[in-house]
Design a protein around this motif. Structure first.
Motif, PDB file in Angstrom:
ATOM      1  N   ALA A  56       0.835  -1.203   0.000  1.00  9.85           N
ATOM      2  CA  ALA A  56       0.000   0.000   0.000  1.00  9.85           C
ATOM      3  C   ALA A  56       0.869   1.251   0.000  1.00  9.85           C
ATOM      4  O   ALA A  56       0.556   2.225  -0.693  1.00  9.85           O
ATOM      5  N   ALA A  68      -3.431   5.026   0.650  1.00 10.84           N
ATOM      6  CA  ALA A  68      -3.691   3.634   0.280  1.00 10.84           C
ATOM      7  C   ALA A  68      -3.597   2.756   1.514  1.00 10.84           C
ATOM      8  O   ALA A  68      -2.854   3.048   2.449  1.00 10.84           O
ATOM      9  N   LYS A  69      -4.370   1.686   1.503  1.00  9.90           N
ATOM     10  CA  LYS A  69      -4.361   0.686   2.577  1.00  9.90           C
ATOM     11  C   LYS A  69      -4.324  -0.684   1.925  1.00  9.90           C
ATOM     12  O   LYS A  69      -4.818  -0.871   0.816  1.00  9.90           O
ATOM     13  N   GLY A  70      -3.754  -1.655   2.636  1.00 11.13           N
ATOM     14  CA  GLY A  70      -3.671  -2.995   2.084  1.00 11.13           C
ATOM     15  C   GLY A  70      -3.892  -4.061   3.132  1.00 11.13           C
ATOM     16  O   GLY A  70      -3.618  -3.865   4.312  1.00 11.13           O
ATOM     17  N   ARG A  82      -5.674  -7.248  -1.174  1.00 10.45           N
ATOM     18  CA  ARG A  82      -6.630  -6.186  -1.469  1.00 10.45           C
ATOM     19  C   ARG A  82      -6.003  -4.844  -1.122  1.00 10.45           C
ATOM     20  O   ARG A  82      -5.670  -4.587   0.025  1.00 10.45           O
ATOM     21  N   THR A  84      -6.658  -0.746  -1.368  1.00 15.40           N
ATOM     22  CA  THR A  84      -7.668   0.286  -1.546  1.00 15.40           C
ATOM     23  C   THR A  84      -6.955   1.628  -1.545  1.00 15.40           C
ATOM     24  O   THR A  84      -6.239   1.938  -0.594  1.00 15.40           O
ATOM     25  N   THR A  86      -7.217   5.929  -2.353  1.00 13.81           N
ATOM     26  CA  THR A  86      -7.984   7.130  -2.625  1.00 13.81           C
ATOM     27  C   THR A  86      -7.147   7.982  -3.563  1.00 13.81           C
ATOM     28  O   THR A  86      -5.989   8.276  -3.276  1.00 13.81           O
ATOM     29  N   SER A 119      -6.147  -7.390  -5.963  1.00  8.45           N
ATOM     30  CA  SER A 119      -7.388  -6.647  -6.155  1.00  8.45           C
ATOM     31  C   SER A 119      -7.124  -5.211  -5.711  1.00  8.45           C
ATOM     32  O   SER A 119      -6.776  -4.971  -4.561  1.00  8.45           O
ATOM     33  N   VAL A 120      -7.248  -4.292  -6.652  1.00  8.78           N
ATOM     34  CA  VAL A 120      -7.001  -2.886  -6.349  1.00  8.78           C
ATOM     35  C   VAL A 120      -8.295  -2.122  -6.575  1.00  8.78           C
ATOM     36  O   VAL A 120      -8.877  -2.174  -7.664  1.00  8.78           O
ATOM     37  N   GLN A 121      -8.742  -1.433  -5.554  1.00  6.94           N
ATOM     38  CA  GLN A 121      -9.961  -0.633  -5.645  1.00  6.94           C
ATOM     39  C   GLN A 121      -9.568   0.832  -5.511  1.00  6.94           C
ATOM     40  O   GLN A 121      -8.907   1.220  -4.546  1.00  6.94           O
ATOM     41  N   LEU A 122      -9.977   1.621  -6.481  1.00  4.33           N
ATOM     42  CA  LEU A 122      -9.684   3.046  -6.467  1.00  4.33           C
ATOM     43  C   LEU A 122     -10.956   3.816  -6.136  1.00  4.33           C
ATOM     44  O   LEU A 122     -12.007   3.565  -6.719  1.00  4.33           O
ATOM     45  N   THR A 123     -10.841   4.736  -5.220  1.00  2.07           N
ATOM     46  CA  THR A 123     -11.949   5.628  -4.908  1.00  2.07           C
ATOM     47  C   THR A 123     -11.473   7.057  -5.135  1.00  2.07           C
ATOM     48  O   THR A 123     -10.321   7.386  -4.843  1.00  2.07           O
TER      49      THR A 123
END
Length: 135
Positions: A56, A68-70, A82, A84, A86, A119-123
């Motif tokens: 992250a 980012a967090k992981g 995973r 995530t 911002t 798995s990478v999630q972008l917000t």
């Protein structure tokens, strides 16, 4: 004696319901991973949380990523990293996708395991922030 019996039955049902809820809470991550090279002489272990946080941090160093967090977790029998992040509204999605691919590849290389999925999630950030001019 009916009120006491119904009260005891109610308490038992509440405790049973709480136990059921606790048993169905999702797992929050893997604590340790066994690395390749482990054998009869001993096991090589790595702190999975530290590895996910390092991934992250690497993603957070990419242009346009605010934070980012992981976490590493087991999902349907597979090990999933995973991440995530911002991102700023002005961030370039192509460069973010390349950065996410690079971090996922580095994570597999560091762990020496091919069974890790990414798995990478972008917000998008809610408030407009200032991007750093120099990275």
């Amino acid at each position: 004696w009916w009120p006491w019996a119904l009260g005891a039955l109610g308490v038992a049902l509440i405790l049973l319901g709480l136990r059921w809820l606790a048993a169905h809470l999702p797992d929050h991550g893997v604590a340790q991973l066994v690395l390749p090279g482990s054998g009869g002489g001993g096991r090589l272990l790595v702190d999975a949380r530290a590895v996910a946080e390092a991934a992250a941090d690497a993603l957070e160093g990419s242009p346009g990523v605010r934070s980012a967090k992981g976490v590493l977790e087991r999902d349907r029998g597979q090990l999933v990293a995973r991440l995530t992040a911002t991102v700023e509204r002005e961030a370039d999605l192509e460069s973010l996708a390349r950065a996410a691919d690079a971090v996922s590849a580095q994570l597999r290389t560091v762990l020496g395991r091919d069974d890790v999925r990414g798995s990478v999630q972008l917000t998008v950030a809610q408030r407009r922030g200032s991007l750093p001019r120099v990275h």
